[in-house]
Motif scaffolding. Structure first.
Motif, PDB file in Angstrom:
ATOM      1  N   MET A   1       3.667  84.177  51.273  1.00  0.00           N
ATOM      2  CA  MET A   1       2.723  85.260  51.407  1.00  0.00           C
ATOM      3  C   MET A   1       3.207  86.199  52.512  1.00  0.00           C
ATOM      4  O   MET A   1       3.622  85.754  53.576  1.00  0.00           O
ATOM      5  N   PRO A   2       3.177  87.534  52.266  1.00  0.00           N
ATOM      6  CA  PRO A   2       3.668  88.480  53.270  1.00  0.00           C
ATOM      7  C   PRO A   2       2.820  88.464  54.533  1.00  0.00           C
ATOM      8  O   PRO A   2       1.620  88.219  54.502  1.00  0.00           O
ATOM      9  N   THR A   3       3.494  88.752  55.636  1.00  0.00           N
ATOM     10  CA  THR A   3       2.803  88.836  56.920  1.00  0.00           C
ATOM     11  C   THR A   3       1.983  90.122  56.964  1.00  0.00           C
ATOM     12  O   THR A   3       2.493  91.191  56.625  1.00  0.00           O
ATOM     13  N   PRO A   4       0.717  90.043  57.369  1.00  0.00           N
ATOM     14  CA  PRO A   4      -0.106  91.252  57.424  1.00  0.00           C
ATOM     15  C   PRO A   4       0.461  92.272  58.425  1.00  0.00           C
ATOM     16  O   PRO A   4       1.052  91.905  59.437  1.00  0.00           O
ATOM     17  N   TRP A   5       0.260  93.539  58.129  1.00  0.00           N
ATOM     18  CA  TRP A   5       0.708  94.631  58.990  1.00  0.00           C
ATOM     19  C   TRP A   5      -0.267  94.771  60.144  1.00  0.00           C
ATOM     20  O   TRP A   5      -1.469  94.735  59.944  1.00  0.00           O
ATOM     21  N   THR A   6       0.243  94.929  61.357  1.00  0.00           N
ATOM     22  CA  THR A   6      -0.617  95.001  62.545  1.00  0.00           C
ATOM     23  C   THR A   6      -0.390  96.308  63.295  1.00  0.00           C
ATOM     24  O   THR A   6       0.608  97.001  63.059  1.00  0.00           O
ATOM     25  N   PRO A   7      -1.283  96.633  64.229  1.00  0.00           N
ATOM     26  CA  PRO A   7      -1.063  97.813  65.069  1.00  0.00           C
ATOM     27  C   PRO A   7       0.238  97.702  65.876  1.00  0.00           C
ATOM     28  O   PRO A   7       0.885  98.712  66.152  1.00  0.00           O
ATOM     29  N   GLN A   8       0.637  96.485  66.228  1.00  0.00           N
ATOM     30  CA  GLN A   8       1.898  96.295  66.941  1.00  0.00           C
ATOM     31  C   GLN A   8       3.086  96.685  66.053  1.00  0.00           C
ATOM     32  O   GLN A   8       4.095  97.202  66.554  1.00  0.00           O
ATOM     33  N   ASP A   9       2.940  96.457  64.751  1.00  0.00           N
ATOM     34  CA  ASP A   9       3.999  96.872  63.824  1.00  0.00           C
ATOM     35  C   ASP A   9       4.097  98.397  63.799  1.00  0.00           C
ATOM     36  O   ASP A   9       5.205  98.952  63.780  1.00  0.00           O
ATOM     37  N   ASP A  10       2.951  99.078  63.820  1.00  0.00           N
ATOM     38  CA  ASP A  10       2.953 100.544  63.886  1.00  0.00           C
ATOM     39  C   ASP A  10       3.690 101.016  65.138  1.00  0.00           C
ATOM     40  O   ASP A  10       4.504 101.940  65.075  1.00  0.00           O
ATOM     41  N   GLU A  11       3.402 100.371  66.252  1.00  0.00           N
ATOM     42  CA  GLU A  11       4.039 100.748  67.521  1.00  0.00           C
ATOM     43  C   GLU A  11       5.552 100.529  67.453  1.00  0.00           C
ATOM     44  O   GLU A  11       6.332 101.356  67.931  1.00  0.00           O
ATOM     45  N   GLN A  12       5.958  99.414  66.840  1.00  0.00           N
ATOM     46  CA  GLN A  12       7.385  99.128  66.732  1.00  0.00           C
ATOM     47  C   GLN A  12       8.071 100.166  65.844  1.00  0.00           C
ATOM     48  O   GLN A  12       9.174 100.640  66.159  1.00  0.00           O
ATOM     49  N   VAL A  13       7.419 100.554  64.761  1.00  0.00           N
ATOM     50  CA  VAL A  13       7.980 101.588  63.883  1.00  0.00           C
ATOM     51  C   VAL A  13       8.158 102.877  64.669  1.00  0.00           C
ATOM     52  O   VAL A  13       9.207 103.528  64.615  1.00  0.00           O
ATOM     53  N   GLN A  14       7.154 103.247  65.436  1.00  0.00           N
ATOM     54  CA  GLN A  14       7.216 104.487  66.215  1.00  0.00           C
ATOM     55  C   GLN A  14       8.316 104.426  67.278  1.00  0.00           C
ATOM     56  O   GLN A  14       9.027 105.412  67.495  1.00  0.00           O
ATOM     57  N   ARG A  15       8.474 103.276  67.924  1.00  0.00           N
ATOM     58  CA  ARG A  15       9.529 103.127  68.932  1.00  0.00           C
ATOM     59  C   ARG A  15      10.915 103.263  68.287  1.00  0.00           C
ATOM     60  O   ARG A  15      11.786 103.974  68.794  1.00  0.00           O
ATOM     61  N   LEU A  16      11.110 102.559  67.185  1.00  0.00           N
ATOM     62  CA  LEU A  16      12.401 102.608  66.509  1.00  0.00           C
ATOM     63  C   LEU A  16      12.685 104.001  65.959  1.00  0.00           C
ATOM     64  O   LEU A  16      13.815 104.484  66.030  1.00  0.00           O
ATOM     65  N   TYR A  17      11.658 104.652  65.444  1.00  0.00           N
ATOM     66  CA  TYR A  17      11.797 106.018  64.942  1.00  0.00           C
ATOM     67  C   TYR A  17      12.214 106.952  66.078  1.00  0.00           C
ATOM     68  O   TYR A  17      13.123 107.761  65.934  1.00  0.00           O
ATOM     69  N   ALA A  18      11.552 106.806  67.226  1.00  0.00           N
ATOM     70  CA  ALA A  18      11.846 107.652  68.391  1.00  0.00           C
ATOM     71  C   ALA A  18      13.281 107.422  68.888  1.00  0.00           C
ATOM     72  O   ALA A  18      13.906 108.338  69.429  1.00  0.00           O
ATOM     73  N   SER A  19      13.803 106.224  68.670  1.00  0.00           N
ATOM     74  CA  SER A  19      15.175 105.934  69.106  1.00  0.00           C
ATOM     75  C   SER A  19      16.213 106.449  68.112  1.00  0.00           C
ATOM     76  O   SER A  19      17.408 106.315  68.346  1.00  0.00           O
ATOM     77  N   GLY A  20      15.743 107.009  66.984  1.00  0.00           N
ATOM     78  CA  GLY A  20      16.665 107.593  66.009  1.00  0.00           C
ATOM     79  C   GLY A  20      17.058 106.672  64.873  1.00  0.00           C
ATOM     80  O   GLY A  20      17.963 106.993  64.102  1.00  0.00           O
ATOM     81  N   ALA A  21      16.387 105.539  64.749  1.00  0.00           N
ATOM     82  CA  ALA A  21      16.712 104.599  63.674  1.00  0.00           C
ATOM     83  C   ALA A  21      16.340 105.187  62.318  1.00  0.00           C
ATOM     84  O   ALA A  21      15.375 105.935  62.190  1.00  0.00           O
ATOM     85  N   SER A  22      17.111 104.834  61.320  1.00  0.00           N
ATOM     86  CA  SER A  22      16.813 105.265  59.949  1.00  0.00           C
ATOM     87  C   SER A  22      15.697 104.396  59.385  1.00  0.00           C
ATOM     88  O   SER A  22      15.355 103.344  59.937  1.00  0.00           O
ATOM     89  N   LEU A  23      15.162 104.835  58.267  1.00  0.00           N
ATOM     90  CA  LEU A  23      14.116 104.063  57.600  1.00  0.00           C
ATOM     91  C   LEU A  23      14.631 102.664  57.259  1.00  0.00           C
ATOM     92  O   LEU A  23      13.979 101.665  57.547  1.00  0.00           O
ATOM     93  N   ARG A  24      15.810 102.617  56.697  1.00  0.00           N
ATOM     94  CA  ARG A  24      16.405 101.319  56.355  1.00  0.00           C
ATOM     95  C   ARG A  24      16.671 100.488  57.612  1.00  0.00           C
ATOM     96  O   ARG A  24      16.469  99.278  57.635  1.00  0.00           O
ATOM     97  N   GLY A  25      17.129 101.146  58.671  1.00  0.00           N
ATOM     98  CA  GLY A  25      17.383 100.442  59.924  1.00  0.00           C
ATOM     99  C   GLY A  25      16.113  99.844  60.508  1.00  0.00           C
ATOM    100  O   GLY A  25      16.118  98.726  61.030  1.00  0.00           O
ATOM    101  N   ILE A  26      15.031 100.600  60.421  1.00  0.00           N
ATOM    102  CA  ILE A  26      13.740 100.092  60.918  1.00  0.00           C
ATOM    103  C   ILE A  26      13.315  98.881  60.095  1.00  0.00           C
ATOM    104  O   ILE A  26      12.898  97.853  60.653  1.00  0.00           O
TER     105      ILE A  26
END
Length: 161
Positions: A1-26
């Motif tokens: 069963m997939p792990t539920p998405w959390t607000p911490q996951d949103d924060e991690q996406v935003q951090r990685l995005y801000a660092s210039g990571a690609s969608l696939r990289g994230i």
């Protein structure tokens, strides 16, 4: 069963995005599927520069075109070699008998049956080379559309009662 998405996951996406990571990289960094991260990015109004992807796709397309050109040339060279063998001396070997007696002989040119086989093989090489040339001549668009149309039609047939 997939792990539920959390607000911490949103924060991690935003951090990685801000660092210039690609969608696939994230997605890779988070151990999540590409589609899951894409949905989160859309929800967070994050956009990704597709120029790098377009450039990589263009480079891969050029590489593939060069490989096909090389293959086309090789097919034509092999076809020519086979066609030339039709009029060249041909060595034959036969094995038989209880004592496994080997007999070697050479003819001035291949037998009519072998000539036909050589010409068939040469013709097949030329046909394949022509298909590659045709594919690259129109960018493969017609074949791609035809393939997709055929797949869609086949899927419709399977889905409809």
């Amino acid at each position: 069963m997939p792990t539920p998405w959390t607000p911490q996951d949103d924060e991690q996406v935003q951090r990685l995005y801000a660092s210039g990571a690609s969608l696939r990289g994230i997605a890779t960094a988070m151990g999540r599927s590409l589609s899951t991260v894409q949905r989160a990015a859309n929800r967070l109004s994050l956009t990704f520069d597709r120029a790098q992807t377009r450039a990589a796709t263009a480079a891969k397309t050029a590489d593939n075109r060069a490989r096909r050109a090389e293959l086309e040339q090789l097919l034509l060279e092999n076809a020519l070699h086979l066609a030339q063998r039709v009029r060249q001396p041909m060595a034959y070997v036969d094995h038989g008998g209880a004592d496994f007696h080997r007999v070697d002989w050479e003819l001035d040119e291949p037998t009519p049956a072998d000539q036909a086989k050589l010409m068939q093989a040469a013709g097949a090489g030329v046909e394949r080379a022509m298909k590659i040339a045709e594919f690259d001549g129109n960018g493969g668009e017609a074949e791609g559309k035809s393939l997709i149309t055929g797949l869609v039609d086949a899927l419709r047939e399977r889905v409809q009662p």
